[in-house]
Scaffold this active site. Sequence first.
Site, PDB file in Angstrom:
ATOM      1  N   GLY A 168      -9.308   9.874   2.770  1.00 20.61           N
ATOM      2  CA  GLY A 168     -10.221   9.072   3.573  1.00 20.61           C
ATOM      3  C   GLY A 168     -11.055   9.971   4.438  1.00 20.61           C
ATOM      4  O   GLY A 168     -12.166   9.756   4.533  1.00 20.61           O
ATOM      5  N   ASP A 221       0.072   4.536   4.723  1.00 22.44           N
ATOM      6  CA  ASP A 221       0.036   4.541   3.303  1.00 22.44           C
ATOM      7  C   ASP A 221      -0.480   5.699   2.801  1.00 22.44           C
ATOM      8  O   ASP A 221      -0.984   5.754   1.422  1.00 22.44           O
ATOM      9  CB  ASP A 221      -1.188   3.363   3.103  1.00 22.44           C
ATOM     10  CG  ASP A 221      -2.607   3.413   3.886  1.00 22.44           C
ATOM     11  OD1 ASP A 221      -2.456   4.575   4.533  1.00 22.44           O
ATOM     12  OD2 ASP A 221      -3.416   3.056   3.534  1.00 22.44           O
ATOM     13  N   GLY A 230      -4.204  10.283  12.752  1.00 21.92           N
ATOM     14  CA  GLY A 230      -5.712  10.157  13.019  1.00 21.92           C
ATOM     15  C   GLY A 230      -5.861  10.899  14.391  1.00 21.92           C
ATOM     16  O   GLY A 230      -6.888  11.647  14.458  1.00 21.92           O
ATOM     17  N   ASP A 280       0.687  11.303  15.100  1.00 22.54           N
ATOM     18  CA  ASP A 280      -0.160  10.138  14.547  1.00 22.54           C
ATOM     19  C   ASP A 280      -1.298  11.085  13.565  1.00 22.54           C
ATOM     20  O   ASP A 280      -2.013  11.875  14.293  1.00 22.54           O
ATOM     21  CB  ASP A 280      -0.926   9.331  15.586  1.00 22.54           C
ATOM     22  CG  ASP A 280      -1.960   8.577  14.974  1.00 22.54           C
ATOM     23  OD1 ASP A 280      -1.826   7.662  14.128  1.00 22.54           O
ATOM     24  OD2 ASP A 280      -3.031   8.857  15.200  1.00 22.54           O
ATOM     25  N   HIS A 315       0.872  -1.251   0.058  1.00 20.05           N
ATOM     26  CA  HIS A 315       0.031   0.113  -0.084  1.00 20.05           C
ATOM     27  C   HIS A 315       0.800   1.122   0.164  1.00 20.05           C
ATOM     28  O   HIS A 315       0.377   2.230   0.587  1.00 20.05           O
ATOM     29  CB  HIS A 315      -0.731   0.135   1.206  1.00 20.05           C
ATOM     30  CG  HIS A 315      -1.854  -1.250   1.244  1.00 20.05           C
ATOM     31  ND1 HIS A 315      -1.478  -2.114   1.996  1.00 20.05           N
ATOM     32  CD2 HIS A 315      -2.949  -1.373   0.474  1.00 20.05           C
ATOM     33  CE1 HIS A 315      -2.499  -3.110   2.029  1.00 20.05           C
ATOM     34  NE2 HIS A 315      -3.204  -2.710   1.173  1.00 20.05           N
ATOM     35  N   THR A 342      -9.411   2.158   8.185  1.00 20.68           N
ATOM     36  CA  THR A 342      -9.436   2.175   9.871  1.00 20.68           C
ATOM     37  C   THR A 342     -10.040   3.135  10.312  1.00 20.68           C
ATOM     38  O   THR A 342     -11.129   3.105  11.114  1.00 20.68           O
ATOM     39  CB  THR A 342      -8.066   2.081  10.307  1.00 20.68           C
ATOM     40  OG1 THR A 342      -7.281   1.070   9.633  1.00 20.68           O
ATOM     41  CG2 THR A 342      -8.032   1.700  11.916  1.00 20.68           C
ATOM     42  N   ASP A 345      -3.046   7.476   2.880  1.00 19.79           N
ATOM     43  CA  ASP A 345      -4.479   7.855   2.307  1.00 19.79           C
ATOM     44  C   ASP A 345      -5.480   8.659   3.503  1.00 19.79           C
ATOM     45  O   ASP A 345      -6.663   8.878   3.436  1.00 19.79           O
ATOM     46  CB  ASP A 345      -5.115   6.660   2.090  1.00 19.79           C
ATOM     47  CG  ASP A 345      -5.336   5.600   3.269  1.00 19.79           C
ATOM     48  OD1 ASP A 345      -4.869   6.044   4.334  1.00 19.79           O
ATOM     49  OD2 ASP A 345      -6.057   4.560   3.000  1.00 19.79           O
ATOM     50  N   HIS A 346      -4.684   8.904   4.649  1.00 19.56           N
ATOM     51  CA  HIS A 346      -5.384   9.619   5.726  1.00 19.56           C
ATOM     52  C   HIS A 346      -6.406  10.605   5.267  1.00 19.56           C
ATOM     53  O   HIS A 346      -7.647  10.968   5.684  1.00 19.56           O
ATOM     54  CB  HIS A 346      -4.621   9.641   7.033  1.00 19.56           C
ATOM     55  CG  HIS A 346      -5.695  10.054   8.098  1.00 19.56           C
ATOM     56  ND1 HIS A 346      -6.505   9.026   8.687  1.00 19.56           N
ATOM     57  CD2 HIS A 346      -5.679  11.189   9.008  1.00 19.56           C
ATOM     58  CE1 HIS A 346      -7.311   9.623   9.485  1.00 19.56           C
ATOM     59  NE2 HIS A 346      -6.777  11.062   9.795  1.00 19.56           N
ATOM     60  N   GLY A 347      -5.642  11.640   4.593  1.00 15.83           N
ATOM     61  CA  GLY A 347      -6.312  12.843   4.287  1.00 15.83           C
ATOM     62  C   GLY A 347      -7.395  12.447   3.318  1.00 15.83           C
ATOM     63  O   GLY A 347      -8.796  13.122   3.517  1.00 15.83           O
TER      64      GLY A 347
HETATM   65  P1  ADP Z   1      -5.772   3.117   7.243  1.00 15.68           P
HETATM   66  O1  ADP Z   1      -4.845   2.783   8.343  1.00 15.68           O
HETATM   67  O2  ADP Z   1      -6.702   1.928   7.331  1.00 15.68           O
HETATM   68  O3  ADP Z   1      -5.047   3.377   5.971  1.00 15.68           O
HETATM   69  P2  ADP Z   1      -6.297   5.780   7.859  1.00 15.68           P
HETATM   70  O4  ADP Z   1      -5.083   6.117   7.254  1.00 15.68           O
HETATM   71  O5  ADP Z   1      -7.875   6.458   7.193  1.00 15.68           O
HETATM   72  O6  ADP Z   1      -6.631   4.268   7.819  1.00 15.68           O
HETATM   73  O7  ADP Z   1      -6.166   6.045   9.486  1.00 15.68           O
HETATM   74  C1  ADP Z   1      -4.990   5.727  10.254  1.00 15.68           C
HETATM   75  C2  ADP Z   1      -5.565   6.417  11.572  1.00 15.68           C
HETATM   76  O8  ADP Z   1      -6.350   5.320  12.058  1.00 15.68           O
HETATM   77  C3  ADP Z   1      -4.234   6.427  12.520  1.00 15.68           C
HETATM   78  O9  ADP Z   1      -3.220   7.399  12.457  1.00 15.68           O
HETATM   79  C4  ADP Z   1      -4.796   5.833  13.951  1.00 15.68           C
HETATM   80  O10 ADP Z   1      -4.845   7.328  14.589  1.00 15.68           O
HETATM   81  C5  ADP Z   1      -6.070   5.361  13.489  1.00 15.68           C
HETATM   82  N1  ADP Z   1      -6.150   4.037  13.904  1.00 15.68           N
HETATM   83  C6  ADP Z   1      -5.480   3.041  13.473  1.00 15.68           C
HETATM   84  N2  ADP Z   1      -5.715   1.848  14.122  1.00 15.68           N
HETATM   85  C7  ADP Z   1      -6.634   2.255  15.199  1.00 15.68           C
HETATM   86  C8  ADP Z   1      -7.053   1.451  16.350  1.00 15.68           C
HETATM   87  N3  ADP Z   1      -6.971   0.430  16.695  1.00 15.68           N
HETATM   88  N4  ADP Z   1      -7.799   2.095  17.241  1.00 15.68           N
HETATM   89  C9  ADP Z   1      -7.857   3.774  17.102  1.00 15.68           C
HETATM   90  N5  ADP Z   1      -7.372   4.319  15.954  1.00 15.68           N
HETATM   91  C10 ADP Z   1      -6.598   3.611  15.007  1.00 15.68           C
HETATM   92 MG    MG Z   2      -3.949   5.107   5.929  1.00 15.71          MG
END
Ligand code: ADP
Ligand code: MG
Length: 578
Positions: free
Chosen positions: A412, A406, A566, A564, A217, A452, A408-410
């Site tokens: 997503g 990976d 998230g 982090d 990813h 996630t 993609d957080h922004g």
């Molecule tokens: P993905 O990891 O599926 O690509 P995102 O990038 O959108 O999803 O989100 C990542 C964020 O998700 C992380 O920075 C963290 O804050 C949050 N996260 C990941 N795993 C967990 C968990 N088990 N509990 C709470 N938050 C989590």
């Molecule tokens: Mg991500």
Amino acid sequence: MTHLANDPADFAAEALEGFAALHPDLVQAVPGGVIRATPPRAGHVAVVLGGGSGHHPAFAGWVGPGMGHGAVCGNIFSSPSESQVLSVARAAEAGGGVLFVPINYAGDILHFGAAREALEGDEVPARLVAVTDDIASGGPAEHHQRRGIAGSFLVVKVLAAAADSGMALDPLADLAVRVNDATRSLGVAFSGCTLPGADQALFSVPTGQMAVGLGIHGEPGLSHQELGTAQDVADLLVDGLTADRPLSTGGAVAVLVNGLGATTPDELYLVAARVQSRLVAAGARVVAPVVGSLVTSMDMAGVSVSLLDLDEETEPYWLAPAHTSSFWRAETGSSTPPVSASRSTDVDPRAASAGTDRGRQPDITAPADPRSAAAAGWAHEALGRAVSAVEAQEAELGALDAVAGDGDHGAGMVRGARAAHQAMGAGVADGAGLGTALHRAGTAWSDVAGGTSGALWGAGLRASGDSLGDDAEPTAGQVLDAVQAFLDAVQSRGGAQPGDKTMVDALVPFVEQLRHELDRGSPLREAWSAAADAASQAAQATADHAARTGRSRTHGDASIGTPDPGAVSLALIAGSTN
Ligand code: ADP
Ligand code: MG
């Protein structure tokens, strides 16, 4: 570079639509993905795989007689949502229950796990066994926490053949655990991959070097080494794999030499030839090896080797005939290709991205208290401000996630917040109360965002909506309870503790500060603002430690010095919604 796209936002849906339209003899499009065009025999278990898109032919291209019964297809590199998983599973199910075989990523496990629970709630037996084959992502003792990569092809091939032979769900799930335990992979990358529409790769590898321990990813490799010859690469991979799990002398082994997207077939054969001779020299019996690009990562250049130790039970399943768009194996001694009847493909796979889980929405025909409906209107406006805030920070949040995740957080968060805002607006227009409107917002968020964070924001918003209800304008104490319910839902779904470097690290101080301020008599707006400041400070402080859960766990140490993503986005939303 990924050169060809129409609207980059539609890339995954259009690729899937094209795939289904071109292979009507093999697959049928359903909301959320594809199922086999030829249904399994009544009473047989349906093996359902899936994950983010961008890995073609994984996973839709592994569906067909002798292979998967259904594949759930999320957005690029982003897990599909619970409702997509449910939709595909229900369409694929034939009376024998469902075995989910996702690859191990936090978002996929959350969404597939929630769908498994929902199916069981409807009395459809379902089991889930995640593939954890990547030896670079954890030591042998952590086998079940490793991430899943190309070895999932070997696992799915064996399990699907066993399901088609009529094996019942419980023994099949036990077999899945055993086959996963006997499978491991290791890969190297020579260049990063580019998301459609992006002008830069998610990571880069210096010329003449290779990144060892690739993720699929866009996660950077775990270490860099000098790139030698094709034989050197094959030796590195075989040495790594056999050190992790020694080969048994005379033992049968299934092999996949996999290209990541931009590595040519000829290059793969150079590596495969050396892998084969090394394994044979070590005393192994190589059974029906497969060479090809079966789990790609967009345009990444790279190669991985996966090995599955076969035994008397699994070898015939590995050799059993199969017919998919990407992989074909004839019946031993017969050249007749398997017959598959065509069914109409009149379902738009994109429909799923706007899907809802209506079954679990509160009934909004019951009129809400007008004060609760008015509160829903304010909350909708506040969510609109959150949408603008995450839109403005989309690139920054993506960059934070690219450090150890990976990237993609922004994207997503923007997708999820926009969908939630839209669903909430529709609720407000229907006269919904605050509880219902928030619940709907949560469902839309998790459906459309995937990943996630999508699963967790979805679960959190639904829990806070359920806590608030539709009966009255909420008091400050009820708002506090709703925020606590959000935190509880995130923790019970995701299992993260404070200090694991997740959004929980910002949420806990947010709830604590809100409680503290309200206890000492501050008005809600002031209390919220102080709590948002506490969340923001805590989010920045996550830079000091390493990620211990989620997708970033593999690169935990690389995340030191970066907050982090998230936690940062949570604080951003908390600050913008006041
Ligand atoms: P993905 O990891 O599926 O690509 P995102 O990038 O959108 O999803 O989100 C990542 C964020 O998700 C992380 O920075 C963290 O804050 C949050 N996260 C990941 N795993 C967990 C968990 N088990 N509990 C709470 N938050 C989590
Ligand atoms: Mg991500």
